[in-house]
Design an enzyme around this catalytic site. Structure first.
Site, mmCIF file in Angstrom:
data_model
loop_
_atom_site.group_PDB
_atom_site.id
_atom_site.type_symbol
_atom_site.label_atom_id
_atom_site.label_comp_id
_atom_site.label_asym_id
_atom_site.label_seq_id
_atom_site.Cartn_x
_atom_site.Cartn_y
_atom_site.Cartn_z
ATOM 1 N N SER A 119 1.011 -1.157 0.114
ATOM 2 C CA SER A 119 -0.068 -0.020 -0.112
ATOM 3 C C SER A 119 0.848 1.149 -0.017
ATOM 4 O O SER A 119 0.320 2.317 -0.269
ATOM 5 C CB SER A 119 -0.909 0.020 1.160
ATOM 6 O OG SER A 119 -1.449 -1.085 1.556
ATOM 7 N N HIS A 140 -1.256 -2.297 -7.040
ATOM 8 C CA HIS A 140 -1.617 -1.960 -6.165
ATOM 9 C C HIS A 140 -3.196 -2.114 -6.256
ATOM 10 O O HIS A 140 -3.824 -1.230 -6.702
ATOM 11 C CB HIS A 140 -1.225 -0.672 -5.242
ATOM 12 C CG HIS A 140 -1.952 -0.378 -4.093
ATOM 13 N ND1 HIS A 140 -2.263 0.991 -3.708
ATOM 14 C CD2 HIS A 140 -2.393 -0.947 -2.897
ATOM 15 C CE1 HIS A 140 -2.689 1.205 -2.699
ATOM 16 N NE2 HIS A 140 -2.983 -0.274 -2.170
ATOM 17 N N GLU A 152 -3.412 0.656 -9.015
ATOM 18 C CA GLU A 152 -2.185 1.766 -9.090
ATOM 19 C C GLU A 152 -1.109 0.731 -9.643
ATOM 20 O O GLU A 152 -0.547 -0.068 -8.908
ATOM 21 C CB GLU A 152 -1.805 2.239 -7.871
ATOM 22 C CG GLU A 152 -2.733 3.485 -7.399
ATOM 23 C CD GLU A 152 -2.343 4.274 -6.289
ATOM 24 O OE1 GLU A 152 -2.070 5.450 -6.237
ATOM 25 O OE2 GLU A 152 -1.995 3.478 -5.139
ATOM 26 N N ASN A 190 -2.768 6.141 -0.900
ATOM 27 C CA ASN A 190 -2.760 6.224 0.401
ATOM 28 C C ASN A 190 -2.153 7.608 1.118
ATOM 29 O O ASN A 190 -2.146 7.884 2.110
ATOM 30 C CB ASN A 190 -1.932 5.066 0.985
ATOM 31 C CG ASN A 190 -2.988 3.814 0.981
ATOM 32 O OD1 ASN A 190 -4.220 4.083 1.473
ATOM 33 N ND2 ASN A 190 -2.614 2.669 0.605
HETATM 34 P P1 NAI Z 1 -3.935 -9.662 6.024
HETATM 35 O O1 NAI Z 1 -3.313 -9.439 7.483
HETATM 36 O O2 NAI Z 1 -5.385 -9.802 5.711
HETATM 37 O O3 NAI Z 1 -3.126 -10.974 5.043
HETATM 38 C C1 NAI Z 1 -1.830 -10.979 5.228
HETATM 39 C C2 NAI Z 1 -1.515 -12.558 4.935
HETATM 40 O O4 NAI Z 1 -0.140 -12.580 4.831
HETATM 41 C C3 NAI Z 1 -1.769 -13.441 6.078
HETATM 42 O O5 NAI Z 1 -2.655 -14.449 5.762
HETATM 43 C C4 NAI Z 1 -0.398 -13.973 6.592
HETATM 44 O O6 NAI Z 1 -0.520 -15.105 7.133
HETATM 45 C C5 NAI Z 1 0.470 -13.881 5.246
HETATM 46 N N1 NAI Z 1 1.886 -13.828 5.417
HETATM 47 C C6 NAI Z 1 2.695 -12.944 6.296
HETATM 48 N N2 NAI Z 1 3.914 -13.274 6.277
HETATM 49 C C7 NAI Z 1 4.049 -14.103 5.204
HETATM 50 C C8 NAI Z 1 5.144 -14.633 4.476
HETATM 51 N N3 NAI Z 1 6.444 -14.506 4.766
HETATM 52 N N4 NAI Z 1 5.001 -15.444 3.470
HETATM 53 C C9 NAI Z 1 3.373 -15.749 2.898
HETATM 54 N N5 NAI Z 1 2.372 -15.130 3.641
HETATM 55 C C10 NAI Z 1 2.650 -14.616 4.657
HETATM 56 O O7 NAI Z 1 -3.324 -8.328 5.143
HETATM 57 P P2 NAI Z 1 -4.186 -7.546 3.728
HETATM 58 O O8 NAI Z 1 -4.890 -6.574 4.206
HETATM 59 O O9 NAI Z 1 -4.289 -8.718 2.800
HETATM 60 O O10 NAI Z 1 -2.724 -6.833 3.444
HETATM 61 C C11 NAI Z 1 -1.560 -7.496 2.416
HETATM 62 C C12 NAI Z 1 -0.966 -6.398 1.563
HETATM 63 O O11 NAI Z 1 -1.833 -5.854 1.060
HETATM 64 C C13 NAI Z 1 -0.149 -5.343 2.555
HETATM 65 O O12 NAI Z 1 1.063 -5.060 1.968
HETATM 66 C C14 NAI Z 1 -1.179 -4.233 2.546
HETATM 67 O O13 NAI Z 1 -0.683 -2.972 2.768
HETATM 68 C C15 NAI Z 1 -1.812 -4.443 1.181
HETATM 69 N N6 NAI Z 1 -3.000 -3.799 0.752
HETATM 70 C C16 NAI Z 1 -4.267 -3.555 1.853
HETATM 71 C C17 NAI Z 1 -5.304 -3.286 1.534
HETATM 72 C C18 NAI Z 1 -6.424 -3.122 2.758
HETATM 73 O O14 NAI Z 1 -7.444 -2.657 2.562
HETATM 74 N N7 NAI Z 1 -6.022 -4.003 3.867
HETATM 75 C C19 NAI Z 1 -5.522 -2.589 0.283
HETATM 76 C C20 NAI Z 1 -4.529 -2.626 -0.630
HETATM 77 C C21 NAI Z 1 -3.174 -3.107 -0.386
#
Ligand code: NAI
Length: 284
Positions: A119, A140, A152, A190
């Site tokens: 993000s 993104h 993005e 963001n």
């Molecule tokens: P989340 O917490 O729902 O999911 C993250 C997942 O990654 C978890 O299932 C975790 O077990 C896994 N994980 C952690 N370390 C790992 C590794 N080394 N190898 C494989 N899997 C691993 O987080 P979310 O919301 O899905 O965010 C993920 C990414 O997307 C972040 O970079 C965030 O900034 C970005 N993002 C999030 C948005 C949102 O609204 N939440 C919108 C756009 C981008």
């Protein structure tokens, strides 16, 4: 080389959404997470989403079967060797992403594109961990991925034009609208959204109004479809904090200082919807 096989790393809210959208649009997908439980959770989220689409009459049941058949799950990062593009969607933490990109660089064939759904973190810095910085790019997606139209596309300093064009083609194939963004903290989305969310949290912190009333002002007064605190809970308060820290560090300006109340909630494990509690309480 056309992109056909996609590996998505991280089966959380974004990774599962990206996997679903890729499979819906005909790509073969390998969805990865660190253990079986998280991978299962991701698969269940996809199934729930697709079932909702059937109930709304947007998609036929046999089409859902075809979509599911295109998604495999794994806990083995080595399977990056099968991918034309890897899209990383793990926790918003630079150290975690750096280690992951070093490993992906080892496992993925040299021509594989390594994309990150970060993000806010600098693409250039993530790319520098690999021997292929020209093949590293930001992709993104917005949350929820199956619903939101925008992507993005962020060029790191070294990203090649060829890689940019391939990712642009892929975004079109996923039926998304894309914008071309350079690599600065928070990109466009963001950099504008998070200071507003942070200010909304300061407004609650300073006792100016309750979360409900802050949201009501932006909802009914500014016509935002979702108030900033509801949105923060939806994004995840840990992710919001990471993004504010990236903006604060990246621009060095105190106007991006994360609100202490945001830090406190994250320390308490009140991460929003995904943990059942944030500015609001959720049934789980
Ligand atoms: P989340 O917490 O729902 O999911 C993250 C997942 O990654 C978890 O299932 C975790 O077990 C896994 N994980 C952690 N370390 C790992 C590794 N080394 N190898 C494989 N899997 C691993 O987080 P979310 O919301 O899905 O965010 C993920 C990414 O997307 C972040 O970079 C965030 O900034 C970005 N993002 C999030 C948005 C949102 O609204 N939440 C919108 C756009 C981008």
């Amino acid at each position: 080389m056309d992109i056909q096989r996609v590996m998505v790393i991280g089966a959380g809210q974004m990774g599962s959404g990206i996997a679903q959208v890729c499979a819906t649009n005909g790509y073969q997908v390998i969805l990865h997470d660190i253990n079986e439980r998280y991978v299962q959770k991701g698969s269940e989220a996809i199934n729930k989403q697709l079932k909702r689409q059937i109930d709304k009459g947007r998609i036929a049941a046999d089409e859902v079967e075809r979509i599911n058949a295109r998604i495999e799950t794994t806990t083995k990062l080595q399977r990056a060797e099968e991918a034309d593009i890897v899209i990383e969607a793990v926790v918003e933490n630079m150290e975690v992403k750096k280690t992951l990109f070093q490993q992906l660089d080892e496992f993925a064939p040299p021509e594989t594109i390594l994309a990150t759904n970060t993000s806010s973190l600098p693409i250039t810095e993530i790319a520098a961990e690999t021997k292929r910085p020209h093949q590293v790019i930001g992709m993104h997606f917005m949350n929820p991925v199956p619903v939101m139209k925008l992507v993005e596309i962020i060029r790191g300093l070294a990203t090649s034009e060829e890689v940019y064009e391939k990712v642009e083609e892929m975004a079109k194939a996923l039926q998304k609208v894309f914008v071309d963004v350079s690599d600065f903290p928070g990109f466009v989305s963001n950099r504008i959204l998070m200071p507003m969310i942070n200010e909304a949290i300061f407004t609650v912190y300073e006792g100016v109004a309750s979360p409900q009333d802050v949201d009501q002002v932006m909802n009914l007064g500014m016509n935002h479809p979702m108030g900033p605190l509801t949105l923060a809970d939806f994004i995840g308060l840990d992710t919001c904090l990471y993004i504010m820290e990236t903006l604060h560090e990246g621009f060095g300006d105190d106007k991006y200082r994360p609100c202490p109340l945001l830090r406190k909630y994250v320390k308490a494990g009140w991460l929003g919807r995904k943990t059942g509690r944030g500015f609001y309480v959720y049934e789980r």
